[in-house]
Write a protein that holds these residues in place. Structure first.
Motif, PDB file in Angstrom:
ATOM      1  N   ARG A 248      -4.361  -3.445   4.899  1.00 36.80           N
ATOM      2  CA  ARG A 248      -4.411  -2.092   4.335  1.00 36.80           C
ATOM      3  C   ARG A 248      -4.795  -1.055   5.394  1.00 36.80           C
ATOM      4  O   ARG A 248      -4.152  -0.004   5.525  1.00 36.80           O
ATOM      5  CB  ARG A 248      -5.412  -2.044   3.171  1.00 36.80           C
TER       6      ARG A 248
ATOM      7  N   GLY B   1      -6.294  -6.915   1.868  1.00 37.27           N
ATOM      8  CA  GLY B   1      -6.307  -5.679   1.109  1.00 37.27           C
ATOM      9  C   GLY B   1      -7.683  -5.213   0.692  1.00 37.27           C
ATOM     10  O   GLY B   1      -7.882  -4.031   0.417  1.00 37.27           O
TER      11      GLY B   1
ATOM     12  N   ASP C 192       0.827  -1.205   0.000  1.00 37.24           N
ATOM     13  CA  ASP C 192       0.000   0.000   0.000  1.00 37.24           C
ATOM     14  C   ASP C 192       0.864   1.259   0.000  1.00 37.24           C
ATOM     15  O   ASP C 192       0.516   2.267  -0.598  1.00 37.24           O
ATOM     16  CB  ASP C 192      -0.926  -0.006   1.224  1.00 37.24           C
TER      17      ASP C 192
END
Length: 311
Positions: free
Chosen positions: A167, A143, A45
């Protein structure tokens, strides 16, 4: 007769394997199921690329799975390897593709969020028996989170949204334990993403949760002395118990979470972010309880492979 089939699901946090046979009635018989925590999405990320250590962990798991596939007599032609959110986001994805191909003899497929949602729904519904419709299947990954609403095995709406346990932990929920400001910011972000998802979760009469966040919460709720898939599968957590459970998880330090007997050590630092997503969903979903399923996207992939072989 259908050939023995295998599915490998490589997500942001874990890589999992299912080997199964055709049961002769449109379903499957599990031969082997494995999970390795590899954290492939480590830092993706922030950097946009796979970390070398994450690739090394993932390739080591692939080598182990290759040995298992040979042991179980699974032909590569009957094996499907799917990769999800982390691989969609990485700039050095070709290194990942080449490493998987070299070790397993199959190509990694970067499936779309919509296909991921369909496969998760198919696998989850296959394992829960009779249930009132509509059904909402929720798959919280590292994610992304998949939301799939369906009835009578027909999908009404599906989406994949960019909120996941890894994330959110890396981006918003950084404290140990998270501060009230961090929790508030995470809640606001999750609420905004859920509100714009396009899936009417309030319509659901059955809520099914799959994957690590959900299964871990079920194990913690039951205070299991060790993680037990047989006790986790089909576990029901009423909404009035689920919300305080999530709040309790978010309030603990990583060390305190790691001390929970049923907690995988590599999930302890991201489970709080997943719990925020579950808690915010619980405030919106029409069903009055969460049913946790051990059958998920892997089962959906194998069922699809078996159906192909039957034709």
């Amino acid at each position: 007769m259908s050939e023995r089939c295998a599915a490998i699901d490589c997500g942001t946090n874990s890589i999992r394997l299912l080997v199964a046979d055709d049961d002769g009635a449109g379903g499957l018989v599990q031969v082997d199921r494995r999970l390795e925590m590899v954290r492939l999405g480590q830092g993706v990320d922030a950097t946009g690329e796979f970390h070398p250590d994450a690739l090394q962990r993932t390739f080591a798991a692939c080598e182990m799975y290759a040995d298992l596939l040979r042991e179980h007599g699974v032909d590569p032609a009957h094996t499907r390897f799917v990769a999800t959110s982390a691989a969609r986001d990485a700039g050095n994805a070709e290194e990942f593709f080449a490493g998987v191909r070299e070790r397993l003899g199959v190509d990694a497929e970067i499936i779309t969020g919509s296909e991921e949602a369909v496969l998760s729904f198919t696998g989850a519904v296959s394992g829960i028996g009779e249930h009132p419709d509509p059904v909402l299947v929720v798959d919280i990954g590292g994610g992304s989170t998949e939301l799939v609403l369906g009835e009578e095995r027909r999908i009404l709406a599906a989406t994949s949204i960019d909120i996941g346990s890894v994330r959110l932990r890396e981006r918003l929920l950084k404290g140990d334990p998270p501060s009230q400001d961090e929790i508030r910011a995470t809640v606001e972000h999750v609420d905004a993403m859920l509100g714009s998802s396009g899936v009417a979760v309030e319509r659901a009469r059955t809520w099914v949760g799959v994957a690590g966040t959900m299964t871990t919460l079920a194990a913690v709720h039951q205070e299991l002395p060790a993680y037990d898939p047989a006790k986790v599968h089909g576990a029901v957590i009423p909404r009035e118990e689920l919300v305080p459970l999530c709040e309790s998880v978010v309030a603990r330090t990583v060390g305190e979470l790691r001390d929970i007997p049923s907690m995988h050590p590599m999930r302890a630092d991201v489970i709080s972010a997943g719990a925020v997503i579950v808690q915010r969903l619980a405030e919106r979903i029409g069903a009055d309880a969460l049913t946790v399923s051990e059958t998920d996207i892997l089962d959906g992939i194998v069922l699809q492979l078996l159906e192909r072989d039957r034709r």
